[in-house]
Write an enzyme that holds these catalytic residues in place. Structure first.
Site, PDB file in Angstrom:
ATOM      1  N   GLN A 120      29.446  -1.811 -11.116  1.00 37.17           N
ATOM      2  CA  GLN A 120      29.543  -2.240 -12.542  1.00 37.17           C
ATOM      3  C   GLN A 120      28.219  -2.483 -13.248  1.00 37.17           C
ATOM      4  OE1 GLN A 120      33.014  -3.042 -13.505  1.00 37.17           O
ATOM      5  NE2 GLN A 120      32.608  -2.509 -15.449  1.00 37.17           N
ATOM      6  N   LYS A 123      27.403   1.190 -14.130  1.00 41.66           N
ATOM      7  CA  LYS A 123      28.269   1.843 -15.134  1.00 41.66           C
ATOM      8  C   LYS A 123      28.062   1.127 -16.448  1.00 41.66           C
ATOM      9  CE  LYS A 123      32.536   1.386 -13.941  1.00 41.66           C
ATOM     10  NZ  LYS A 123      33.954   1.037 -13.986  1.00 41.66           N
ATOM     11  N   LYS A 135      32.035  -8.880 -11.439  1.00 39.94           N
ATOM     12  CA  LYS A 135      33.669  -8.543 -11.132  1.00 39.94           C
ATOM     13  C   LYS A 135      33.992  -9.767 -10.512  1.00 39.94           C
ATOM     14  CE  LYS A 135      36.098  -4.883 -11.638  1.00 39.94           C
ATOM     15  NZ  LYS A 135      36.214  -3.825 -12.725  1.00 39.94           N
ATOM     16  N   GLY A 174      40.263  -7.152 -18.003  1.00 36.32           N
ATOM     17  CA  GLY A 174      41.331  -6.855 -16.859  1.00 36.32           C
ATOM     18  C   GLY A 174      41.084  -5.751 -15.785  1.00 36.32           C
ATOM     19  N   ASP A 175      41.908  -5.521 -14.858  1.00 33.03           N
ATOM     20  CA  ASP A 175      41.724  -4.587 -13.703  1.00 33.03           C
ATOM     21  C   ASP A 175      43.004  -4.189 -13.264  1.00 33.03           C
ATOM     22  OD1 ASP A 175      39.237  -2.994 -12.163  1.00 33.03           O
ATOM     23  OD2 ASP A 175      40.641  -3.624 -10.729  1.00 33.03           O
ATOM     24  N   THR A 219      39.647   3.670 -21.087  1.00 25.73           N
ATOM     25  CA  THR A 219      39.189   4.236 -19.695  1.00 25.73           C
ATOM     26  C   THR A 219      39.993   5.530 -19.640  1.00 25.73           C
ATOM     27  OG1 THR A 219      39.389   1.955 -19.001  1.00 25.73           O
ATOM     28  CG2 THR A 219      39.106   3.637 -17.297  1.00 25.73           C
ATOM     29  N   ASN A 250      47.844   1.871 -16.562  1.00 21.43           N
ATOM     30  CA  ASN A 250      47.190   2.048 -17.903  1.00 21.43           C
ATOM     31  C   ASN A 250      46.225   3.179 -17.838  1.00 21.43           C
ATOM     32  OD1 ASN A 250      46.974   0.609 -20.510  1.00 21.43           O
ATOM     33  ND2 ASN A 250      44.550   0.763 -19.788  1.00 21.43           N
ATOM     34  N   SER A 389      35.225  -2.487 -24.346  1.00 22.74           N
ATOM     35  CA  SER A 389      35.082  -3.909 -24.295  1.00 22.74           C
ATOM     36  C   SER A 389      33.946  -4.585 -24.928  1.00 22.74           C
ATOM     37  CB  SER A 389      35.166  -4.473 -22.585  1.00 22.74           C
ATOM     38  OG  SER A 389      36.334  -4.085 -22.043  1.00 22.74           O
TER      39      SER A 389
END
Length: 457
Positions: A120, A123, A135, A174-175, A219, A250, A389
């Site tokens: 992350q 990214k 995370k 979320g994940d 995403t 998703n 986000s």
């Protein structure tokens, strides 16, 4: 003309750093894998700019700023007290508040959360937006649980996690296992505990209380935008291409939607129980009905549309056995093996882009690179979610909301910029079209420069 190999190995100056990471973080295979991949790319950087080895800069990037592990007690519908473990790894805040999702899945452990948080960092840096990397999650399994049980778990989880959050400190989303429903329950508990309507402390919120349009689609859409940019470098696009997309959550659903809109024919998708094939092209509305409304298994697709379709259960084959031009792994880490890569290459795949976090094993990545397949790593290709986000955070900060089209255009522009930065860095360091190297170097340099400016902290 002989193609120059894109495969790189770790520089000898970085071997001690990797060795120390392995020693200090035993039995964390996914974290080791993520660090190794980045360090393999950084050999090019330190050869050209040895000053990046000063002040243990790379070592500091590999060490989280904070690791939080906590107990989560909750009561099930039978009145039985249950215990899970919660995690939040606040990895790097050089560019802004920690930003990264929460994953609820029985496979969650500290090593997986650290791998996700480490990815992350880079990214988020690639988006060009002011967000750091983090995370979190829990080994709680929402499957088979009632709404009441999941709500009680989320509320208990937030009792502890809330004290570590804030719109200028740490902003979860979320994940896997955490969607809009769970975000709503956690945000409600945060508001109750803090007595503040701090909209910017969570992203992925419902539109009725501060969420952003396009966040749900971001995403999946972003993965297709990145893939389109890669294809365009070869004078190609999605039109008429066979597309295989793993997953049916998703990310996968909205990657399917955008790929279809761009002229591709999605022929297969999956979930943990197996995969379906529809040679006529996946009926996206039916997948949405099964997954978003019924919350059922993808095998239902074949029962509801039996003509020209079939289902292959897990263990009886791989979705990557299905011939395709474009493959988008959108399920989970290390789902696409070296054997799967060989099958895809043999069937003529021209582009692979990761819609999930590190879904391709190192052997698969090497195989794609050696075969000259366009390969977009997750830290670049699936950055659309966290980018949107950050756009949600902007809207919350200004007490504003943007239209779907305006937000979608911002997302498309961000993904185009990520592609171009990765491609430019790969060319600058002598390995054109190596998006793995380009993404790692571009993300690293942005974070490293901020860390140097802040001093030794």
């Amino acid at each position: 003309m002989e193609r120059k190999s894109q495969v790189v190995s770790i520089d000898e100056k970085l071997v001690p750093i990797l060795s120390e990471v392995l020693r200090r973080n035993p039995a964390e295979a996914e974290f080791h894998q993520a660090v190794r991949e980045v360090l393999e790319s950084l050999g090019h950087v330190v050869a050209k700019h040895p000053d990046y080895l000063a002040d243990a800069l790379i070592e500091r990037i590999c060490e989280p700023e904070r690791q939080i592990i906590f107990r989560v007690p909750w009561v099930d519908d039978q009145g039985q007290v249950r215990i899970n473990r919660g995690f939040r790894v606040q990895f790097n805040s050089a560019l802004g508040p920690y930003k990264g999702g929460l994953r609820f899945h029985p496979s969650v452990n500290l090593g997986i959360i650290k791998f996700l948080g480490f990815e992350q960092i880079f990214k988020n840096a690639l988006t060009g937006l002011p967000i750091g990397g983090g995370k979190g999650g829990s080994d709680f399994d929402p499957k088979g649980k009632s709404d009441g049980e999941i709500m009680r778990f989320c509320q208990s989880f937030m009792i502890e996690l809330s004290r570590h959050l804030g719109e200028h400190t740490d902003v979860p989303a979320g994940d896997i296992g955490v969607g809009g429903r769970e975000i709503g329950w956690m945000f409600g508990q945060y508001k109750r505990l803090t007595n503040r309507f701090e909209a910017g402390v969570f992203t992925g919120k419902g539109l009725s209380y501060g969420g952003s349009l396009v966040r749900k689609e971001a995403t999946g859409y972003g993965t297709v935008y990145f893939t389109s940019a890669m294809l365009a470098t070869k004078g190609a696009d999605f039109e008429g291409r066979r597309v295989t997309i793993s997953g049916s959550g998703n990310v996968a659903i909205y990657a399917m939607e955008k790929a279809i809109k761009r002229g591709g024919k999605v022929v297969a998708c999956s979930d943990s129980a197996g995969y379906i094939v529809d040679e006529a092209g996946i009926d996206l509305d039916l997948v949405k009905e099964i997954k978003e409304v019924r919350r059922s298994r993808i095998s239902d697709y074949v029962e509801l549309k039996p003509k020209g379709t079939h289902f292959v259960p897990t263990g009886k084959g791989s979705i990557w056995d299905v011939a395709c031009d474009v493959a988008l792994p959108c399920a989970t880490q290390n789902e696409l093996s070296g054997r799967d890569a060989a099958t895809l290459i043999g069937n003529g795949v021209i582009a692979v882009a990761e819609g999930a976090n590190m879904p391709s094993t190192p052997e698969a990545v090497r195989a794609f690179q050696e075969a000259g397949v366009l390969f977009g790593p997750g830290k670049a290709a699936n950055a659309g979610g966290v980018a949107t986000s950050a756009l949600e955070m902007q809207q919350n900060a200004s007490r504003d909301s943007w239209t779907f089209e305006a937000t979608r255009e911002r997302l498309a522009g961000i993904m185009s910029g990520i592609h171009d930065r990765c491609a430019e860095m790969a060319r600058e360091y002598g390995v054109a079209n190596n998006y793995v190297l380009g993404a790692n170097i571009a993300g690293f340099i942005r974070v490293a420069e901020a860390m140097r400016a802040h001093g030794v902290i």
